[in-house]
Write an enzyme that holds these catalytic residues in place. Structure first.
Site, PDB file in Angstrom:
ATOM      1  N   CYS A   1      12.525  -1.932   5.834  1.00 38.51           N
ATOM      2  CA  CYS A   1      12.391  -2.995   4.819  1.00 38.51           C
ATOM      3  C   CYS A   1      13.404  -2.811   3.693  1.00 38.51           C
ATOM      4  O   CYS A   1      13.326  -1.849   2.929  1.00 38.51           O
ATOM      5  CB  CYS A   1      10.976  -2.957   4.247  1.00 38.51           C
ATOM      6  SG  CYS A   1      10.767  -4.030   2.815  1.00 38.51           S
TER       7      CYS A   1
ATOM      8  N   GLY B   1       0.296   0.172  -5.063  1.00 37.80           N
ATOM      9  CA  GLY B   1      -0.961  -0.581  -4.974  1.00 37.80           C
ATOM     10  C   GLY B   1      -1.891  -0.160  -6.079  1.00 37.80           C
ATOM     11  O   GLY B   1      -2.144   1.032  -6.251  1.00 37.80           O
TER      12      GLY B   1
ATOM     13  N   CYS C   1      15.380  -4.719   7.919  1.00 36.53           N
ATOM     14  CA  CYS C   1      14.813  -6.062   7.920  1.00 36.53           C
ATOM     15  C   CYS C   1      15.104  -6.658   6.548  1.00 36.53           C
ATOM     16  O   CYS C   1      14.747  -6.067   5.528  1.00 36.53           O
ATOM     17  CB  CYS C   1      13.299  -6.028   8.141  1.00 36.53           C
ATOM     18  SG  CYS C   1      12.517  -7.654   7.911  1.00 36.53           S
TER      19      CYS C   1
ATOM     20  N   TYR D   1      13.180  -3.452  -4.714  1.00 34.12           N
ATOM     21  CA  TYR D   1      12.148  -3.518  -5.755  1.00 34.12           C
ATOM     22  C   TYR D   1      10.994  -2.534  -5.582  1.00 34.12           C
ATOM     23  O   TYR D   1      10.515  -1.944  -6.547  1.00 34.12           O
ATOM     24  CB  TYR D   1      11.561  -4.934  -5.802  1.00 34.12           C
ATOM     25  CG  TYR D   1      10.336  -5.054  -6.682  1.00 34.12           C
ATOM     26  CD1 TYR D   1      10.464  -5.165  -8.064  1.00 34.12           C
ATOM     27  CD2 TYR D   1       9.052  -5.022  -6.137  1.00 34.12           C
ATOM     28  CE1 TYR D   1       9.344  -5.245  -8.880  1.00 34.12           C
ATOM     29  CE2 TYR D   1       7.933  -5.102  -6.951  1.00 34.12           C
ATOM     30  CZ  TYR D   1       8.078  -5.211  -8.319  1.00 34.12           C
ATOM     31  OH  TYR D   1       6.982  -5.289  -9.111  1.00 34.12           O
TER      32      TYR D   1
ATOM     33  N   CYS E   1      13.187 -11.613   4.098  1.00 39.51           N
ATOM     34  CA  CYS E   1      12.894 -12.359   2.867  1.00 39.51           C
ATOM     35  C   CYS E   1      14.161 -12.977   2.284  1.00 39.51           C
ATOM     36  O   CYS E   1      14.092 -13.903   1.479  1.00 39.51           O
ATOM     37  CB  CYS E   1      12.190 -11.459   1.851  1.00 39.51           C
ATOM     38  SG  CYS E   1      13.015  -9.885   1.541  1.00 39.51           S
TER      39      CYS E   1
ATOM     40  N   ASN F   1      -0.300   1.463   5.674  1.00 41.62           N
ATOM     41  CA  ASN F   1       0.620   0.663   4.866  1.00 41.62           C
ATOM     42  C   ASN F   1       1.389  -0.251   5.810  1.00 41.62           C
ATOM     43  O   ASN F   1       2.002   0.227   6.759  1.00 41.62           O
ATOM     44  CB  ASN F   1       1.583   1.584   4.107  1.00 41.62           C
ATOM     45  CG  ASN F   1       2.716   0.840   3.415  1.00 41.62           C
ATOM     46  OD1 ASN F   1       3.805   1.373   3.272  1.00 41.62           O
ATOM     47  ND2 ASN F   1       2.484  -0.377   2.974  1.00 41.62           N
ATOM     48  N   GLY F   2       1.356  -1.544   5.514  1.00 44.13           N
ATOM     49  CA  GLY F   2       2.077  -2.496   6.362  1.00 44.13           C
ATOM     50  C   GLY F   2       1.159  -3.622   6.757  1.00 44.13           C
ATOM     51  O   GLY F   2       0.054  -3.750   6.231  1.00 44.13           O
TER      52      GLY F   2
ATOM     53  N   CYS G   1       0.815  -1.211   0.000  1.00 41.36           N
ATOM     54  CA  CYS G   1       0.000   0.000   0.000  1.00 41.36           C
ATOM     55  C   CYS G   1       0.847   1.258   0.000  1.00 41.36           C
ATOM     56  O   CYS G   1       2.026   1.222   0.305  1.00 41.36           O
ATOM     57  CB  CYS G   1      -0.874   0.060   1.255  1.00 41.36           C
ATOM     58  SG  CYS G   1      -1.971  -1.329   1.421  1.00 41.36           S
TER      59      CYS G   1
ATOM     60  N   CYS H   1       7.308 -12.522   3.228  1.00 45.99           N
ATOM     61  CA  CYS H   1       7.264 -11.316   4.059  1.00 45.99           C
ATOM     62  C   CYS H   1       5.939 -11.304   4.808  1.00 45.99           C
ATOM     63  O   CYS H   1       4.902 -11.583   4.224  1.00 45.99           O
ATOM     64  CB  CYS H   1       7.358 -10.068   3.182  1.00 45.99           C
ATOM     65  SG  CYS H   1       7.222  -8.541   4.138  1.00 45.99           S
TER      66      CYS H   1
HETATM   67  P1  AMP Z   1       9.118 -14.320 -10.367  1.00 46.84           P
HETATM   68  O1  AMP Z   1      10.529 -14.789 -10.084  1.00 46.84           O
HETATM   69  O2  AMP Z   1       8.527 -14.904 -11.582  1.00 46.84           O
HETATM   70  O3  AMP Z   1       8.235 -14.528  -9.173  1.00 46.84           O
HETATM   71  O4  AMP Z   1       9.159 -12.764 -10.624  1.00 46.84           O
HETATM   72  C1  AMP Z   1      10.124 -11.968 -10.049  1.00 46.84           C
HETATM   73  C2  AMP Z   1       9.986 -10.550 -10.543  1.00 46.84           C
HETATM   74  O5  AMP Z   1       8.805  -9.951 -10.024  1.00 46.84           O
HETATM   75  C3  AMP Z   1      11.155  -9.730 -10.045  1.00 46.84           C
HETATM   76  O6  AMP Z   1      12.101  -9.594 -11.055  1.00 46.84           O
HETATM   77  C4  AMP Z   1      10.551  -8.406  -9.659  1.00 46.84           C
HETATM   78  O7  AMP Z   1      10.693  -7.465 -10.696  1.00 46.84           O
HETATM   79  C5  AMP Z   1       9.115  -8.722  -9.396  1.00 46.84           C
HETATM   80  N1  AMP Z   1       8.885  -8.868  -7.955  1.00 46.84           N
HETATM   81  C6  AMP Z   1       9.721  -9.262  -7.007  1.00 46.84           C
HETATM   82  N2  AMP Z   1       9.137  -9.282  -5.799  1.00 46.84           N
HETATM   83  C7  AMP Z   1       7.894  -8.914  -5.968  1.00 46.84           C
HETATM   84  C8  AMP Z   1       6.791  -8.719  -5.099  1.00 46.84           C
HETATM   85  N3  AMP Z   1       6.836  -8.919  -3.797  1.00 46.84           N
HETATM   86  N4  AMP Z   1       5.680  -8.324  -5.649  1.00 46.84           N
HETATM   87  C9  AMP Z   1       5.647  -8.126  -6.926  1.00 46.84           C
HETATM   88  N5  AMP Z   1       6.613  -8.269  -7.797  1.00 46.84           N
HETATM   89  C10 AMP Z   1       7.737  -8.658  -7.337  1.00 46.84           C
END
Ligand code: AMP
Length: 477
Positions: free
Chosen positions: A248, A34, A454, A254, A457, A108-109, A8, A394
């Site tokens: 985080c 989001g 943190c 990302y 993950c 958010n969280g 969020c 997470c």
């Molecule tokens: P996959 O390995 O197919 O699950 O996709 C990984 C890709 O999704 C990564 O390269 C990121 O760009 C993106 N990604 C990583 N973590 C997340 C997340 N928590 N939520 C959404 N997209 C993510």
């Protein structure tokens, strides 16, 4: 009972006659946090006005909707619910009429002790409208007998554990709150107000300030309740100060926008530095460095700069498609990679290519991208990931699949390399990531420091008890 994980973004503004519209703009800037629902609550006189809906900010708010958000203060929220369900009762800001007047909460969280608290509240007759953890906070605030909302908030906050950055609007004040471990970002800014003096703004990320022309003032501190009302600005701390924070690290890897400064450190610079370190840790004999756009771009720039191998946009992204992960169903996600990313033969044909991405979670995205890059004629494909292997879900507000779906939790490096179809695979080390987030820009409060993050993950070290969440993967989704 399904529990909800939220990714969020929150926004709040005080003392600006265009509060509703500026909140709309602020939400636009943090839309990446989001995409399934959005909402704004504004305050005129002592009355709240709200508009919420499912979908993107630009779809939820029409000109007419914005005309019905009058007043000089507002809070807003964008939300991605990680279950397939997404119904209106869960759309934030959540609102309630309390003894103290109207309250709107944007959160958010993720509160980790939400289930025991929910059961306790239900046992005492509380009626829940939705399934998200934010409603628990509202109930706890409502039950406190004080007529001073800051006191009600403090007492409720002392009982909840986990990640929460909040923007709260009452009929008299705007509050900004960050949990004592400081998991999620929350920043305070200001801008001149046509009403006189300054308008105060709070947002998940500084990129929201850039859009509306606000000046970054400072972060809301972990454990701080900041509020502004007719008497001015106030700040207090709640709970016991923990020995360390738990910011985080995935915000830097990302989640946050690269043009934001998060935890005192430019996200872009962290990612570029991560790419540099990755190149040192995992060099490859290659002709080209190609990012997976957009998530891998800053790291690929760093990788190219460090290795001296040219950077090329060998994969072109169609920008009119949402992030693939946002689509809740696997079938749609699979389709998403093909319609979103197009490798260019003219650039890739016959070349030894390093493909750089920010993280690898299930491995399915990389597998498809590598197949497409090979089909475009690349002679070799070396995958480099600007983060360590993702090995744990997470529980603090970033949507990650359950452990069994995290490829690095169940497969060796060689098997992952084989699965994604790369000629070689290299991840950033944990030490490398810590170095990248520190970036040598440690400020007085530890912002930008490698300490106080943190990284559960990646390293499995969860900074709070999990209250059984890890044992019931079915309740995660
Ligand atoms: P996959 O390995 O197919 O699950 O996709 C990984 C890709 O999704 C990564 O390269 C990121 O760009 C993106 N990604 C990583 N973590 C997340 C997340 N928590 N939520 C959404 N997209 C993510």
């Amino acid at each position: 009972m399904k529990s909800w994980r939220d990714e969020c973004g929150v926004f709040g503004i005080w003392n600006h006659p265009d509060a509703g519209r500026l909140t709309y703009l602020g939400l636009y800037a943090i839309q990446h946090r989001g995409q399934e629902s959005a909402g704004i609550v504004s305050l005129r006189g002592e009355q709240h006005h709200h508009h919420k809906g499912l979908g993107l900010v630009g779809d939820v708010f029409t000109e007419e909707a914005l005309n019905h958000l009058p007043g000089a203060a507002a809070v807003g929220h964008v939300r991605y619910s990680t279950t397939g369900l997404n119904f209106l009762n869960n759309v934030q800001p959540l609102t309630a009429q309390l003894l103290n007047g109207p309250v709107a909460v944007a959160h958010n969280g993720n509160i980790v002790n939400s289930e025991p608290l929910r059961q306790d509240l239900k046992g005492r007759g509380a009626i829940f409208q939705g399934t998200n953890d934010t409603e628990i906070l509202l109930h706890m605030v409502a039950r406190h007998p004080s007529s001073d909302l800051s006191e009600c908030l403090r007492s409720a906050l002392e009982e909840v554990e986990g990640a929460f950055s909040l923007a709260v609007l009452s009929h008299k004040a705007l509050f900004a709150v960050r949990d004592p471990l400081g998991f999620r970002p929350l920043v305070l800014g200001e801008m001149p107000s046509p009403a006189g003096g300054v308008a105060l703004v709070v947002a998940s990320e500084t990129c929201a300030f850039d859009l509306i022309g606000a000046r970054f003032r400072r972060e809301i501190e972990p454990g701080e309740i900041f509020w502004v009302d007719a008497d001015g600005e106030h700040s207090e701390f709640f709970g016991e100060k923990p020995a360390r924070t738990a910011k985080c690290v995935f915000e830097h890897v990302y989640f946050a926008r690269p043009d934001s400064v998060v935890f005192g450190r430019s996200v872009y610079e962290t990612r570029r530095e991560a790419g540099r370190i990755l190149a040192r840790e995992n060099p490859a004999d290659a002709d080209l460095i190609v990012p997976v756009p957009d998530s891998g771009v800053p790291a690929a720039i760093g990788f190219s700069a460090e290795s001296g191998v040219p950077f090329e946009l060998g994969i072109i992204r169609n920008h009119y498609i949402g992030r693939t992960f946002i689509q809740p169903h696997q079938a749609i996600r699979d389709f998403g990679v093909k319609i979103k990313l197009n490798p260019q033969s003219a650039i890739l044909k016959g070349k030894k290519v390093v493909v750089v991405d920010d993280s690898l979670v299930r491995g399915t995205t990389s597998r498809k991208i590598i197949a497409l890059v090979r089909a475009a004629g690349a002679a070799e494909v070396h995958l480099r990931i600007a983060a360590p292997p993702t090995t744990g879900p997470c529980y603090y507000g970033v949507d990650t699949p359950e452990k069994s779906q995290l490829i690095a939790a169940t497969h060796s490096l060689d098997r992952i390399c084989e699965f994604v179809g790369a000629d070689s695979l290299g991840y950033l080390s944990m030490g490398g990531l810590r170095e990248a987030v520190s970036g040598g820009s440690v400020d007085a409060k530890g912002g930008g420091s490698a300490d106080g993050y943190c990284a559960a993950c990646f390293d499995g070290e969860y900074p709070t008890p999990l209250y059984g969440m890890e044992k019931s993967p079915s309740s995660r989704s």
